[in-house]
Design a protein around this motif. Structure first.
Motif, PDB file in Angstrom:
ATOM      1  N   HIS A   1       0.827  -1.207   0.000  1.00  0.00           N
ATOM      2  CA  HIS A   1       0.000   0.000   0.000  1.00  0.00           C
ATOM      3  C   HIS A   1       0.862   1.259   0.000  1.00  0.00           C
ATOM      4  O   HIS A   1       0.521   2.248  -0.663  1.00  0.00           O
ATOM      5  N   GLY A   2       1.954   1.220   0.726  1.00  0.00           N
ATOM      6  CA  GLY A   2       2.846   2.373   0.724  1.00  0.00           C
ATOM      7  C   GLY A   2       3.440   2.639  -0.656  1.00  0.00           C
ATOM      8  O   GLY A   2       3.533   3.779  -1.108  1.00  0.00           O
ATOM      9  N   ILE A   3       3.848   1.560  -1.346  1.00  0.00           N
ATOM     10  CA  ILE A   3       4.410   1.708  -2.698  1.00  0.00           C
ATOM     11  C   ILE A   3       3.358   2.236  -3.657  1.00  0.00           C
ATOM     12  O   ILE A   3       3.625   3.118  -4.484  1.00  0.00           O
ATOM     13  N   LEU A   4       2.130   1.719  -3.553  1.00  0.00           N
ATOM     14  CA  LEU A   4       1.063   2.172  -4.445  1.00  0.00           C
ATOM     15  C   LEU A   4       0.708   3.639  -4.196  1.00  0.00           C
ATOM     16  O   LEU A   4       0.454   4.399  -5.138  1.00  0.00           O
ATOM     17  N   ILE A   5       0.687   4.032  -2.925  1.00  0.00           N
ATOM     18  CA  ILE A   5       0.390   5.435  -2.608  1.00  0.00           C
ATOM     19  C   ILE A   5       1.476   6.346  -3.165  1.00  0.00           C
ATOM     20  O   ILE A   5       1.193   7.402  -3.757  1.00  0.00           O
ATOM     21  N   ALA A   6       2.744   5.940  -2.997  1.00  0.00           N
ATOM     22  CA  ALA A   6       3.843   6.747  -3.525  1.00  0.00           C
ATOM     23  C   ALA A   6       3.777   6.841  -5.044  1.00  0.00           C
ATOM     24  O   ALA A   6       3.973   7.920  -5.624  1.00  0.00           O
ATOM     25  N   ALA A   7       3.486   5.711  -5.711  1.00  0.00           N
ATOM     26  CA  ALA A   7       3.379   5.722  -7.173  1.00  0.00           C
ATOM     27  C   ALA A   7       2.213   6.594  -7.640  1.00  0.00           C
ATOM     28  O   ALA A   7       2.320   7.305  -8.640  1.00  0.00           O
TER      29      ALA A   7
END
Length: 306
Positions: A43-49
Motif C-alpha cells: 500500500h505504501g508503494i502504491l500510494i507513492a506511485a
C-alpha cells in the motif's frame, strides 16, 4: 530431536539463565503478521506511485490558475492570486469549441473505423488459414517501424491525389493507417483466447462467418475491443505532426494543433496553454471512464496466446 525440560537440564548440568533461555521454545512470526507487513509495504508503494503520477496533473492545474503568463517562473506567488480568468478567456476568446469539434470528429471516426478494420483483420488471421496470413501480420508489424517524418510526404501526396487534404476523412484515414496495425495484433491475440468451438457452434446453427463474428465473437471480445478503442482514440486525439500538416483551415484544427497558437516566436502564453490542457483532459477522461471496466481485462487477456 527431543526438547529437554528444565528438570532434565538440571539433572544433566547446572541450570543457568542461558540454559533456560535456550530451552524455551522460540516464537515464530505468524503468517498474519507477515501478511500485514506485506500489505502495508504494498500500500505504501502504491500510494507513492499514485502521488508521483498525479503530481504533474496537479501541477498543471495549479499553473492554470495563475493570471500571468510568467507565473510558472515563480509558482509560489500563484497561491495568493488564484483565478479562473484563464479558463473563461480560453472558452470565450479562442477557437476552443472548433478545436473540440474537430478533435471529437477525428478521434471518434478513427476509433470506429480503426477498431472495425483491426477487428476483422485480427479475426481473419486468428481463425482462417489463407495463403500469406502470417506474412500479412508481419507486414503490419513492419509498418510500425517507420518514423512519422518519413510518412508525412508520401501520405500528403496520396491525400492530394484523392483530394482529401484539409478534410476530416483524410486525417481519419491517416490515423487509421498508423493505429490499425497495432490494434490488429492486439485483437488477434485476444481472438486466439476465444475457443474455436464457438465458431463451430455458430456454423451448426446456420450462421455465416460474418454472422458468427458479429453475433458471437464480438460480444465476447469486449475487453479487447475496449483496449483497441482507447488506443485509437488517444492516438488521434493527441497527435500533432499529421494534423498540423494535413489540416490547413483554422476551424479544423484539433486540440493538439490549437495549443500551438499560444506560442509564437517572441511570446508564450503558458497560463492559457495550461488552462487549455486541463480542459482538453476532460473528453479523454470521459472516454476512459466509458471503457475502463473492460480495459484491464483486455490488456491482460490479449497476451496469453498468439
Amino acid at each position: 530431536m527431543s526438547t529437554s525440560t528444565p528438570s532434565e537440564i538440571k539433572a544433566d548440568r547446572p541450570v543457568t539463565p542461558q540454559v533456560l533461555e535456550a530451552s524455551r521454545p522460540r516464537k515464530v512470526r505468524g503468517r498474519e503478521q507477515r501478511g500485514r507487513a506485506a500489505a502495508l509495504a504494498s500500500h505504501g508503494i502504491l500510494i507513492a506511485a499514485s502521488l508521483i503520477a498525479l503530481f504533474p496533473i496537479a501541477w498543471l492545474v495549479y499553473l492554470s490558475l495563475g493570471p500571468d503568463k510568467d507565473d510558472y517562473l515563480h509558482p509560489g506567488g500563484i497561491w495568493d492570486k488564484m483565478t479562473l480568468d484563464n479558463y473563461s478567456f480560453v472558452l470565450q476568446h479562442t477557437n476552443f469549441f472548433d478545436w473540440l469539434k474537430s478533435s471529437l470528429i477525428v478521434s471518434l471516426g478513427t476509433t470506429v473505423i480503426g477498431v472495425f478494420a483491426a477487428a476483422t483483420t485480427g479475426y481473419a488471421v486468428s481463425r482462417m488459414r489463407f495463403p500469406g496470413y502470417k506474412k500479412l501480420m508481419w507486414v503490419l508489424l513492419v509498418t510500425q517501424m517507420f518514423p512519422i517524418a518519413v510518412l508525412i510526404v508520401p501520405m500528403y501526396q496520396i491525400l492530394v491525389d484523392l483530394q482529401l487534404v484539409d478534410s476530416y476523412l483524410g486525417l481519419v484515414l491517416v490515423y487509421c493507417a498508423t493505429a490499425v496495425p497495432y490494434s490488429a495484433w492486439l485483437l488477434k491475440g485476444y481472438f486466439d483466447t476465444i475457443p474455436f468451438e464457438i465458431d463451430e457452434a455458430g456454423r451448426v446453427d446456420g450462421l455465416t462467418p460474418f454472422g458468427t463474428f458479429f453475433r458471437l465473437i464480438l460480444p465476447l471480445a469486449k475487453p479487447g475491443l475496449a483496449v483497441a478503442a482507447f488506443y485509437n482514440f488517444i492516438t488521434a486525439f493527441g497527435e500533432v505532426a499529421f494534423a498540423s500538416t494535413f489540416m490547413l483551415s483554422d476551424d479544423k484544427y484539433t486540440f493538439a494543433v490549437g495549443l500551438q497558437s499560444f506560442v509564437s516566436e517572441h511570446d508564450a502564453q503558458r497560463n492559457l496553454m495550461a488552462a487549455t490542457a486541463v480542459l482538453i483532459a476532460i473528453p479523454v477522461s470521459a472516454f476512459f471512464y466509458l471503457v475502463q471496466k473492460n480495459l484491464v481485462a483486455g490488456l491482460t487477456a490479449g497476451g496469453t496466446k498468439g
